[in-house]
Design an enzyme around this catalytic site. Structure first.
Site, mmCIF file in Angstrom:
data_model
loop_
_atom_site.group_PDB
_atom_site.id
_atom_site.type_symbol
_atom_site.label_atom_id
_atom_site.label_comp_id
_atom_site.label_asym_id
_atom_site.label_seq_id
_atom_site.Cartn_x
_atom_site.Cartn_y
_atom_site.Cartn_z
ATOM 1 N N TYR A 42 0.817 -1.217 0.000
ATOM 2 C CA TYR A 42 0.000 0.000 0.000
ATOM 3 C C TYR A 42 0.854 1.272 0.000
ATOM 4 O O TYR A 42 0.332 2.368 -0.214
ATOM 5 C CB TYR A 42 -0.959 0.041 1.198
ATOM 6 C CG TYR A 42 -1.916 -1.125 1.315
ATOM 7 C CD1 TYR A 42 -2.082 -2.045 0.284
ATOM 8 C CD2 TYR A 42 -2.665 -1.323 2.472
ATOM 9 C CE1 TYR A 42 -2.949 -3.113 0.411
ATOM 10 C CE2 TYR A 42 -3.539 -2.391 2.599
ATOM 11 C CZ TYR A 42 -3.672 -3.290 1.567
ATOM 12 O OH TYR A 42 -4.528 -4.352 1.695
ATOM 13 N N HIS A 100 0.750 -11.566 2.302
ATOM 14 C CA HIS A 100 -0.351 -10.868 1.628
ATOM 15 C C HIS A 100 -1.084 -11.775 0.628
ATOM 16 O O HIS A 100 -2.301 -11.692 0.475
ATOM 17 C CB HIS A 100 0.218 -9.639 0.899
ATOM 18 C CG HIS A 100 -0.788 -8.572 0.611
ATOM 19 N ND1 HIS A 100 -0.448 -7.248 0.550
ATOM 20 C CD2 HIS A 100 -2.121 -8.621 0.366
ATOM 21 C CE1 HIS A 100 -1.535 -6.534 0.281
ATOM 22 N NE2 HIS A 100 -2.559 -7.347 0.166
HETATM 23 N N1 LIG Z 1 -5.654 -8.621 1.772
HETATM 24 C C1 LIG Z 1 -5.916 -8.099 0.590
HETATM 25 O O1 LIG Z 1 -5.472 -8.591 -0.463
HETATM 26 C C2 LIG Z 1 -6.789 -6.868 0.515
HETATM 27 C C3 LIG Z 1 -7.355 -6.493 -0.716
HETATM 28 C C4 LIG Z 1 -8.167 -5.347 -0.743
HETATM 29 C C5 LIG Z 1 -8.399 -4.622 0.416
HETATM 30 N N2 LIG Z 1 -7.804 -5.010 1.598
HETATM 31 C C6 LIG Z 1 -8.027 -4.248 2.865
HETATM 32 O O2 LIG Z 1 -9.399 -4.165 3.148
HETATM 33 C C7 LIG Z 1 -9.791 -2.784 3.268
HETATM 34 C C8 LIG Z 1 -11.240 -2.614 2.827
HETATM 35 O O3 LIG Z 1 -11.401 -2.980 1.461
HETATM 36 P P1 LIG Z 1 -11.644 -1.925 0.313
HETATM 37 O O4 LIG Z 1 -11.277 -0.578 0.802
HETATM 38 O O5 LIG Z 1 -10.992 -2.452 -0.875
HETATM 39 O O6 LIG Z 1 -13.203 -2.037 0.060
HETATM 40 P P2 LIG Z 1 -14.515 -1.539 0.831
HETATM 41 O O7 LIG Z 1 -14.241 -1.257 2.260
HETATM 42 O O8 LIG Z 1 -15.570 -2.523 0.460
HETATM 43 O O9 LIG Z 1 -14.901 -0.220 0.035
HETATM 44 C C9 LIG Z 1 -14.357 1.023 0.252
HETATM 45 C C10 LIG Z 1 -15.252 2.012 -0.489
HETATM 46 O O10 LIG Z 1 -16.581 1.954 0.079
HETATM 47 C C11 LIG Z 1 -17.028 3.261 0.427
HETATM 48 N N3 LIG Z 1 -17.683 3.169 1.738
HETATM 49 C C12 LIG Z 1 -17.134 2.714 2.882
HETATM 50 N N4 LIG Z 1 -18.019 2.792 3.888
HETATM 51 C C13 LIG Z 1 -19.156 3.335 3.372
HETATM 52 C C14 LIG Z 1 -20.413 3.689 3.932
HETATM 53 N N5 LIG Z 1 -20.675 3.516 5.229
HETATM 54 N N6 LIG Z 1 -21.354 4.194 3.120
HETATM 55 C C15 LIG Z 1 -21.088 4.404 1.809
HETATM 56 N N7 LIG Z 1 -19.904 4.098 1.207
HETATM 57 C C16 LIG Z 1 -18.943 3.569 1.996
HETATM 58 C C17 LIG Z 1 -15.802 4.133 0.537
HETATM 59 O O11 LIG Z 1 -16.102 5.417 0.035
HETATM 60 P P3 LIG Z 1 -16.017 6.753 0.963
HETATM 61 O O12 LIG Z 1 -14.569 7.022 1.181
HETATM 62 O O13 LIG Z 1 -16.703 7.756 0.093
HETATM 63 O O14 LIG Z 1 -16.753 6.450 2.223
HETATM 64 C C18 LIG Z 1 -14.779 3.419 -0.362
HETATM 65 O O15 LIG Z 1 -14.805 3.986 -1.665
HETATM 66 C C19 LIG Z 1 -8.751 -2.042 2.453
HETATM 67 O O16 LIG Z 1 -8.692 -0.687 2.777
HETATM 68 C C20 LIG Z 1 -7.502 -2.815 2.807
HETATM 69 O O17 LIG Z 1 -7.017 -2.410 4.079
HETATM 70 C C21 LIG Z 1 -7.035 -6.124 1.654
#
Ligand SMILES: NC(=O)c1ccc[n+]([C@@H]2O[C@H](COP(=O)([O-])OP(=O)(O)OC[C@H]3O[C@@H](n4cnc5c(N)ncnc54)[C@H](OP(=O)(O)O)[C@@H]3O)[C@@H](O)[C@H]2O)c1
Length: 270
Positions: A42, A100
């Site tokens: 990241y 990861h």
């Molecule tokens: N291990 C892995 O390979 C891997 C892969 C991907 C992600 N991750 C981890 O998992 C975390 C979460 O996954 P992600 O960020 O990809 O996906 P996510 O949490 O499903 O989606 C994030 C998006 O959803 C929106 N959002 C979040 N809460 C909301 C709410 N209450 N209402 C409306 N919209 C909302 C956010 O927009 P706003 O900013 O406008 O709220 C953002 O654009 C990552 O940040 C990372 O730390 C790990």
């Protein structure tokens, strides 16, 4: 581990960097988040370290998870890469260190050996895995001398992860979610609003509650205070069995975000 220590709700930091990351993290800490999910990939560990240094929180107040990418899977690179993470984060250790990704469908054991070395050297308190399929979960369980405290995987209502959930029961390796709100895709399904009205919460809170109620810890990212607050505030209500099932039924959508097109090194998914 995440549930036992009260860190079942983590602030996810991908893809945030620099000022955006720092502002979102400061807000997340302000609304109550104490668990932070990052990764070497990241490229935001140094920015996180600066925020933690500036804050009044002590090291033991926060619970940090980081991850080692497959590019560092070698005897020469693995441990130095973890030491660089710690230096960037300005901490002596992380709470949980994950590999990861598995090395595709290749042997996971060498990378697990280096992960265990990181624990033996005191660079992390706990170890875990991410993006492992069920075969790899079983191999990891059989191979590791330390408990694997999580398998962090894509987990939301639009994907069927029941095979991994069954493997959790078998191996004792708990799941943690990523893409918890399917990066917003869940909000096009009216069932969440309908249930949310009943509990006077938001659709996102219903989604996250569905995850946590299955014993899966949450990683969720937002840049907005209102959303961060809602995402953190999911312990004050409980979904009925019927509501849980009506949400689970949506997994027929088979909507996988992090697929082979996005991540060519992914293993064969269950
Ligand atoms: N291990 C892995 O390979 C891997 C892969 C991907 C992600 N991750 C981890 O998992 C975390 C979460 O996954 P992600 O960020 O990809 O996906 P996510 O949490 O499903 O989606 C994030 C998006 O959803 C929106 N959002 C979040 N809460 C909301 C709410 N209450 N209402 C409306 N919209 C909302 C956010 O927009 P706003 O900013 O406008 O709220 C953002 O654009 C990552 O940040 C990372 O730390 C790990």
């Amino acid at each position: 581990m995440y549930f036992e220590t009260g860190h079942e709700r983590a602030f996810g930091t991908f893809p945030l960097k620099g000022d955006d990351l720092q502002s979102a993290l400061e807000t997340a800490l302000d609304v109550g988040y104490r668990a932070i999910d990052t990764a070497q990939m990241y490229a935001n560990e140094a920015a996180i370290g600066e925020v933690l240094q500036r804050s009044t929180l002590q090291r033991n107040d926060v619970f940090i998870t980081s991850k080692v990418p497959t590019s560092e899977f070698s005897e020469e690179k693995f441990i130095p890469s973890v030491k660089q993470s710690l230096s960037d984060l300005q901490v002596d250790d992380v709470d949980v260190l994950l590999v990861h990704w598995p090395p595709g469908d290749d042997d996971v054991r060498p990378s697990l050996d280096w992960l265990q070395q990181a624990k033996q050297q005191g660079l992390t308190k706990h170890i875990g895995i991410s993006n492992y399929n069920s075969i790899q979960m079983r191999t990891a369980k059989a191979h590791c001398q330390y408990p694997l405290v999580t398998n962090q995987v894509e987990f939301h209502p639009l994907i069927d992860q029941s095979t991994l959930q069954n493997t959790t029961k078998e191996t004792g390796i708990p799941l943690a979610s990523y893409c918890s709100v399917a990066r917003g895709k869940v909000f096009s399904y009216p069932v969440f609003e309908k249930i949310a009205d009943k509990y006077n919460v938001t659709a996102a809170q219903v989604v996250l509650r569905w995850i946590i109620q299955q014993g899966v810890s949450i990683n969720a990212m937002s840049t907005k205070r209102e959303n961060l607050k809602a995402n953190f505030d999911v312990l004050g209500f409980a979904l009925t069995e019927d509501e849980m099932q009506s949400i689970t039924a949506l997994n027929q959508a088979a909507y996988r975000i992090v697929d082979k097109a996005l991540v060519p090194w992914a293993p064969t998914w269950d």
